[in-house]
Design a protein around this motif. Structure first.
Motif, mmCIF file in Angstrom:
data_model
loop_
_atom_site.group_PDB
_atom_site.id
_atom_site.type_symbol
_atom_site.label_atom_id
_atom_site.label_comp_id
_atom_site.label_asym_id
_atom_site.label_seq_id
_atom_site.Cartn_x
_atom_site.Cartn_y
_atom_site.Cartn_z
ATOM 1 N N LEU A 52 -2.252 1.357 -8.096
ATOM 2 C CA LEU A 52 -1.355 2.593 -8.367
ATOM 3 C C LEU A 52 0.015 1.862 -8.378
ATOM 4 O O LEU A 52 0.931 2.530 -8.881
ATOM 5 C CB LEU A 52 -1.755 3.588 -7.046
ATOM 6 N N LEU A 53 0.261 1.166 -7.336
ATOM 7 C CA LEU A 53 1.518 0.729 -7.259
ATOM 8 C C LEU A 53 2.108 -0.362 -8.377
ATOM 9 O O LEU A 53 3.423 -0.051 -8.833
ATOM 10 C CB LEU A 53 1.862 -0.325 -5.983
ATOM 11 N N GLN A 54 1.243 -0.696 -9.005
ATOM 12 C CA GLN A 54 1.537 -1.584 -10.320
ATOM 13 C C GLN A 54 1.930 -0.717 -11.319
ATOM 14 O O GLN A 54 2.773 -1.041 -11.946
ATOM 15 C CB GLN A 54 0.187 -2.455 -10.835
ATOM 16 N N GLU A 55 0.848 0.325 -11.584
ATOM 17 C CA GLU A 55 1.335 1.221 -12.520
ATOM 18 C C GLU A 55 2.670 2.175 -12.329
ATOM 19 O O GLU A 55 3.359 2.213 -13.183
ATOM 20 C CB GLU A 55 0.208 2.469 -12.521
ATOM 21 N N THR B 114 0.694 -1.124 -0.112
ATOM 22 C CA THR B 114 -0.041 -0.025 0.049
ATOM 23 C C THR B 114 0.894 1.200 -0.023
ATOM 24 O O THR B 114 2.082 1.172 0.399
ATOM 25 C CB THR B 114 -0.952 0.034 1.267
ATOM 26 N N LEU B 115 0.297 2.381 -0.429
ATOM 27 C CA LEU B 115 1.104 3.701 -0.331
ATOM 28 C C LEU B 115 1.458 3.922 0.977
ATOM 29 O O LEU B 115 2.700 4.459 1.160
ATOM 30 C CB LEU B 115 0.146 4.714 -0.835
ATOM 31 N N PRO B 116 0.803 4.037 2.204
ATOM 32 C CA PRO B 116 1.295 4.119 3.631
ATOM 33 C C PRO B 116 2.271 3.139 3.919
ATOM 34 O O PRO B 116 3.498 3.564 4.473
ATOM 35 C CB PRO B 116 0.179 4.205 4.425
ATOM 36 N N ALA B 117 2.279 1.903 3.587
ATOM 37 C CA ALA B 117 3.203 1.023 3.767
ATOM 38 C C ALA B 117 4.570 1.332 3.052
ATOM 39 O O ALA B 117 5.870 1.235 3.575
ATOM 40 C CB ALA B 117 2.873 -0.568 3.477
ATOM 41 N N TRP B 118 4.692 1.940 2.001
ATOM 42 C CA TRP B 118 5.650 2.142 1.120
ATOM 43 C C TRP B 118 6.271 3.537 1.877
ATOM 44 O O TRP B 118 7.509 3.666 2.110
ATOM 45 C CB TRP B 118 5.684 2.585 -0.126
ATOM 46 N N LEU B 119 5.430 4.493 2.424
ATOM 47 C CA LEU B 119 6.127 5.644 3.218
ATOM 48 C C LEU B 119 6.767 4.917 4.503
ATOM 49 O O LEU B 119 7.908 5.595 4.644
ATOM 50 C CB LEU B 119 4.894 6.457 3.649
ATOM 51 N N ALA B 120 6.435 4.235 5.062
ATOM 52 C CA ALA B 120 6.641 3.611 6.215
ATOM 53 C C ALA B 120 8.319 2.851 5.900
ATOM 54 O O ALA B 120 9.247 3.014 6.528
ATOM 55 C CB ALA B 120 6.058 2.433 6.949
ATOM 56 N N HIS B 121 8.273 2.173 4.755
ATOM 57 C CA HIS B 121 9.252 1.728 4.292
ATOM 58 C C HIS B 121 10.640 2.644 4.063
ATOM 59 O O HIS B 121 11.704 2.439 4.414
ATOM 60 C CB HIS B 121 9.111 0.647 2.784
ATOM 61 N N ARG C 156 -0.713 8.153 -10.381
ATOM 62 C CA ARG C 156 -0.220 7.006 -11.002
ATOM 63 C C ARG C 156 1.301 6.964 -11.234
ATOM 64 O O ARG C 156 2.052 6.199 -11.228
ATOM 65 C CB ARG C 156 -1.082 6.471 -12.064
ATOM 66 N N TYR C 157 1.609 8.345 -11.945
ATOM 67 C CA TYR C 157 2.911 8.323 -12.547
ATOM 68 C C TYR C 157 3.798 9.431 -11.864
ATOM 69 O O TYR C 157 4.846 9.613 -12.440
ATOM 70 C CB TYR C 157 2.711 8.647 -13.913
ATOM 71 N N LEU C 158 3.341 9.893 -10.616
ATOM 72 C CA LEU C 158 4.372 10.628 -10.007
ATOM 73 C C LEU C 158 4.427 10.416 -8.418
ATOM 74 O O LEU C 158 5.232 10.041 -7.921
ATOM 75 C CB LEU C 158 3.865 12.191 -10.198
ATOM 76 N N LEU C 159 3.106 10.265 -7.718
ATOM 77 C CA LEU C 159 3.185 10.304 -6.513
ATOM 78 C C LEU C 159 3.516 8.566 -6.164
ATOM 79 O O LEU C 159 4.217 8.378 -5.088
ATOM 80 C CB LEU C 159 1.638 10.406 -5.706
ATOM 81 N N ALA C 160 2.969 7.539 -6.972
ATOM 82 C CA ALA C 160 3.365 6.206 -6.578
ATOM 83 C C ALA C 160 4.765 6.008 -7.051
ATOM 84 O O ALA C 160 5.578 5.250 -5.964
ATOM 85 C CB ALA C 160 2.231 5.374 -7.352
ATOM 86 N N PRO C 161 5.395 6.457 -8.030
ATOM 87 C CA PRO C 161 6.656 6.292 -8.254
ATOM 88 C C PRO C 161 7.591 6.913 -7.196
ATOM 89 O O PRO C 161 8.549 6.466 -6.790
ATOM 90 C CB PRO C 161 6.908 6.978 -9.642
ATOM 91 N N TRP C 162 7.090 7.982 -6.577
ATOM 92 C CA TRP C 162 7.857 8.797 -5.762
ATOM 93 C C TRP C 162 7.968 8.014 -4.385
ATOM 94 O O TRP C 162 9.157 7.810 -3.957
ATOM 95 C CB TRP C 162 7.120 10.230 -5.194
ATOM 96 N N LEU C 163 7.162 7.087 -4.093
ATOM 97 C CA LEU C 163 7.203 6.375 -2.802
ATOM 98 C C LEU C 163 7.945 5.118 -3.140
ATOM 99 O O LEU C 163 8.663 4.644 -2.465
ATOM 100 C CB LEU C 163 5.760 5.914 -2.312
ATOM 101 N N PHE D 287 -3.404 17.757 -7.810
ATOM 102 C CA PHE D 287 -3.181 16.435 -7.408
ATOM 103 C C PHE D 287 -4.827 15.840 -8.085
ATOM 104 O O PHE D 287 -4.872 14.595 -8.028
ATOM 105 C CB PHE D 287 -3.103 16.268 -5.959
ATOM 106 N N ALA D 288 -5.632 16.792 -8.391
ATOM 107 C CA ALA D 288 -6.995 16.260 -8.932
ATOM 108 C C ALA D 288 -6.731 15.809 -10.376
ATOM 109 O O ALA D 288 -7.579 15.973 -11.152
ATOM 110 C CB ALA D 288 -7.977 17.541 -8.823
ATOM 111 N N ALA D 289 -5.746 14.744 -10.481
ATOM 112 C CA ALA D 289 -5.656 14.076 -11.754
ATOM 113 C C ALA D 289 -5.102 12.782 -11.373
ATOM 114 O O ALA D 289 -4.285 12.636 -10.717
ATOM 115 C CB ALA D 289 -4.797 14.950 -12.698
ATOM 116 N N SER D 290 -5.739 11.773 -12.136
ATOM 117 C CA SER D 290 -5.232 10.173 -11.969
ATOM 118 C C SER D 290 -3.799 10.213 -12.282
ATOM 119 O O SER D 290 -3.253 9.451 -11.651
ATOM 120 C CB SER D 290 -5.870 9.519 -12.612
#
Length: 376
Positions: free
Chosen positions: A195-198, A8-15, A227-234, A220-223
């Protein structure tokens, strides 16, 4: 948290906070100075926000509406909602107010995070009565009568932090997006797993690493942003930078020189037009030099001299001096804009933005049943 791969996104933040606690995660330009947060600070801030939300009754399945331009506080509020098993629903404050009010009401905006005075007033003028309303920018909200019951971001950080593993599953909805159409309000939702898959596909395909610098210059109001910035950042753990304001994003990009740029057809078209406005007049000696340097078949001399005399200065004007990865989400570039960036040595690569919108009926806040596959 276990040593298993985060899902999940929060789990990647913790990582990331565990693996590189002092590494720079976020930078935000404020009053002309870049402010820095490392990964440990980002996680601590998210946990405090999650504690404030939980104290207000936010929990699994709840939705936090976020009405803000790009800024760190909006991103961290979204992660805090997701940490508690909830959904973040970003809304662009630049959209038309009446249609957005309808979408907010349909979304059931019981918990709202607003950027500042204008956004707080927009929420109230939309006849919404959220049980929890907070804001990031306190300018204009000092007067208690104006502020009402809205909570200042600094006060949220004083809350008792939410510790322990986040109670969120990979199939839970991370982000929900809403839009107003003639037929009514439509929504699309994206799970953590999707999101993480993408994001992983992008990280691998573009060989992204923690050494990248990216600029979050769109709302941020755009998918595509999720998908292509926030998830890759984490996933990759690179530095995510926020401009001081949307009006200063071009200047801030030139100062930063990001290695990763994410934009739409309109983004690159606007930058192309920005350069065209600065070019010498057609027919002048300087203009002939520029055209010669940008000619793809100009020969060895054009290739050799055109780089220091024309192409490199133009990349500097755009803020693409260090850009290694230029991404396009959505509709492809028009041919003239594509050729322009190619001649500057910038390959703009198109990533898919296929979306599935569906009508919102009543207070539909989950969108897709948990675990149901969605198109990216």
């Amino acid at each position: 948290m276990s040593d298993a791969t985060p899902t999940t996104l929060p789990a990647w933040l913790a990582h990331q906070a565990r693996e590189r606690p002092t590494g720079i995660a976020l930078r935000h330009k404020r009053l002309g100075v870049w402010q820095v947060r490392n990964w440990a600070q980002v996680q601590a801030e998210v946990l405090a926000l999650a504690g404030a939300l939980r104290a207000a009754g936010f929990g699994p399945g709840a939705q936090l509406a976020i009405l803000s331009r790009p800024r760190p506080e909006a991103l961290l509020a979204a992660l805090a909602a997701q940490w508690l098993g909830g959904t973040a629903a970003p809304f662009d404050p630049l959209e038309e107010a009446a249609g957005q009010a309808t979408a907010l009401r349909q979304a059931g905006a019981d918990f709202v995070f607003a950027e500042g005075l204008e956004e707080v007033l927009r929420v109230r003028q939309s006849d919404l009565a959220p049980t929890w309303l907070a804001y990031a920018d306190g300018r204009g909200l000092v007067d208690p009568q104006v502020r009402g019951g809205a909570l200042d971001y600094g006060r949220l950080l004083a809350a008792e932090a939410e510790y322990g593993a986040p109670p969120v599953c990979a199939e839970d909805i991370a982000f929900a997006f809403y839009r107003q159409r003639v037929a009514g309000v439509e929504q699309q939702s994206f799970s953590h797993a999707e999101l993480l898959q993408e994001g992983e596909r992008l990280v691998r395909g573009e060989r992204l690493s923690e050494r990248e610098d990216a600029l979050a210059a769109r709302a941020f109001a755009a998918s595509g942003q999720a998908r292509y910035l926030l998830a890759p950042w984490l996933l990759a753990g690179f530095r995510l930078n926020f401009p001081e304001r949307l009006e200063t994003r071009d200047q801030d990009r030139r100062e930063l020189g990001p290695s990763l740029v994410l934009g739409t057809r309109e983004t690159y078209g606007r930058l192309h037009e920005l350069v065209r406005q600065r070019l010498p007049l057609p027919g002048s000696l300087r203009r002939r030099l520029v055209d010669w340097a940008l000619e793809p078949d100009g020969g060895a001399l054009s290739s050799l001299l055109g780089q220091p005399l024309v192409r490199r200065p133009l990349r500097d004007v755009l803020g693409f001096s260090r850009t290694r990865v230029a991404l396009l989400v959505g509709a492809p570039l028009d041919e003239e804009t594509r050729r322009f960036f190619t001649r500057l040595g910038i390959e703009v690569r198109n990533w898919p933005a296929a979306e599935r919108w569906h009508p919102v009926r009543g207070r539909d806040v989950t969108g897709w049943p948990s675990g149901q596959p969605q198109l990216a």
